[in-house]
Design a protein around this motif. Structure first.
Motif, PDB file in Angstrom:
ATOM      1  N   ARG A  46       6.182  90.936  -5.085  1.00 19.06           N
ATOM      2  CA  ARG A  46       7.532  91.029  -4.515  1.00 19.06           C
ATOM      3  C   ARG A  46       7.522  92.134  -3.468  1.00 19.06           C
ATOM      4  O   ARG A  46       7.135  93.275  -3.743  1.00 19.06           O
ATOM      5  N   ASP A  52      13.866  91.796  -1.132  1.00 20.34           N
ATOM      6  CA  ASP A  52      13.901  90.415  -1.576  1.00 20.34           C
ATOM      7  C   ASP A  52      14.986  89.657  -0.823  1.00 20.34           C
ATOM      8  O   ASP A  52      16.039  90.217  -0.483  1.00 20.34           O
ATOM      9  N   ARG A  75       6.299  87.390  -8.568  1.00 22.52           N
ATOM     10  CA  ARG A  75       6.738  86.027  -8.817  1.00 22.52           C
ATOM     11  C   ARG A  75       5.554  85.281  -9.400  1.00 22.52           C
ATOM     12  O   ARG A  75       4.523  85.119  -8.733  1.00 22.52           O
TER      13      ARG A  75
END
Length: 407
Positions: free
Chosen positions: A73, A304, A64
């Motif tokens: 991530r 995620d 990110r």
């Protein structure tokens, strides 16, 4: 006594605990006035800024991007082994990655804590000294900062990290104690302060100078190293080439990248990075802020938020937990928002005991689920449900709620 000497005396009194009641504005003014322009005493390299804040590629499946920073991530760490590969190791920059010629780089060690004058070390000099290899984490003090807002509804300032501002690597270099002895450290030395070669940091229109933060000589002689390799390769530019400081167990700001000088002082040292920043401010803390050096207990799933699983199909949830205060003793996982908890299974080697990998079998029913993981270290430190608020958003240690779906 002139104004500069007066300011330095006042701030030294503050650092030594003899003065209370400084405002944050006082701390910024005093630390900037006393610290900006610290001479590098003979550093020969002239770094150039890269064209972008971060040199290495930042593919969205791995990172990110957050301005001058990039967080890993957690989904990219699944099945990656204990150490975080360099291509997915997070990046924390105050400005822009400098491009430094290792052949002309030198390290200046200077200050009132030496028996003589400044001493220079080239990269070749450091490589001739006995080397050590350590497993250590680098973790930003603001790792998890965004959850103050998203989970606790509180306002904080700073980069909105989730939990990806941490990486564990195998670092090779020379003990800082070896270099300090070669430089002629005095028995009167109390603090050392490395400074980076990246561009000066400007905050609120004030030039705060080079990124730098002191730590005690006792820590320097304990486990700090000057690293020139990361996971068996020369340091990449974004991670401190040619040499960086690694301060095991301490917050990431202590592990200065692109180190160009180290001041050794017979009096306490200070900078904006231990007076204005990296202190705990807020209603629960003193007006002048509470200093801190180490991180807290955290856990993260290797997926995620918003991940989608196949309903009624057995899967294995994996994650990692860590604590700056010692190895992890237990990890509990909840798949129903905290109503029930199960003990996770540990697996894999833990070089240096930095973090612990774990797993749990799960067969999700169709619909939305909230995953939680909480760890306890060997000293009994356990993740709480809520982190005490501080305005700069440091040390978030509460259990993080991770929404997922099974379809």
């Amino acid at each position: 006594m002139n104004e500069v000497e007066y300011d330095e005396r006042r701030l030294q009194d503050f650092v030594a605990g003899r003065t209370r009641g400084f405002s944050r504005r006082d701390l910024l003014r005093l630390s900037a006035a006393a610290g900006v322009g610290t001479a590098l005493a003979g550093v020969s390299s002239s770094p150039a800024a890269a064209a972008t804040p971060i040199v290495k590629p930042l593919p969205p499946e791995l990172f990110r991007a957050l301005g001058t920073n990039a967080e890993t991530r957690w989904s990219s760490l699944k099945d990656q082994g204990y150490y975080v590969p360099i291509d997915r190791f997070f990046v924390r920059n105050h400005t822009t990655t400098p491009i430094i010629d290792g052949a002309t780089w030198s390290l200046s060690v200077f200050g009132s804590g030496l028996r003589g004058g400044p001493v220079q070390f080239s990269l070749a000099d450091l490589r001739t000294l006995p080397s050590v290899t350590v497993s250590a984490a680098v973790e930003c003090a603001g790792n998890g900062r965004s959850f103050f807002t998203s989970q606790q509804g509180q306002t904080v300032s700073g980069t909105a990290w989730t939990l990806g501002a941490i990486g564990v690597a195998k670092w090779r270099g020379v003990k800082l104690s070896t270099v300090l002895r070669r430089a002629g450290i005095s028995r009167h030395a109390v603090d050392v302060q490395p400074a980076g070669l990246d561009a000066n940091f400007v905050s609120g229109g004030v030039d705060l100078g080079q990124v730098r933060r002191p730590f005690p000589v006792e820590k320097a002689f304990d486990d700090v190293i000057l690293a020139y390799e990361m996971n068996g390769s020369p340091l990449p530019p974004d991670h401190g080439y040619p040499v960086r400081v690694i301060v095991p167990g301490w917050i990431g700001i202590a592990s200065i990248k692109w180190v160009g000088s180290i001041e050794v002082s017979s009096a306490p040292l200070f900078s904006p990075w231990n007076t204005q920043f990296y202190r705990l401010f807020g209603p629960s803390y003193p007006a002048e802020g509470q200093p801190f050096d180490t991180q807290v207990v955290k856990s993260a799933f290797e997926l995620d938020a918003g991940a989608v699983f196949e309903a009624e199909k057995r899967t294995v949830l994996t994650g990692r937990s860590w604590s700056a205060h010692g190895p992890i003793r237990t990890v509990e996982v909840s798949v129903d928002g905290g109503a029930t908890w199960k003990r996770a299974r540990f697996y894999g080697a833990t070089p240096g005991g930095v973090w612990q990998r774990w797993e749990l079998n799960w067969k999700p029913s169709a619909g939305a689920h909230t995953l939680l993981a909480r760890a306890t270290d060997v000293h009994g430190n356990t993740q709480p449900d809520v982190t005490v608020h501080n305005t700069l958003g440091y040390l978030f240690d509460a259990v993080v709620r991770v929404p997922v779906t099974a379809a």
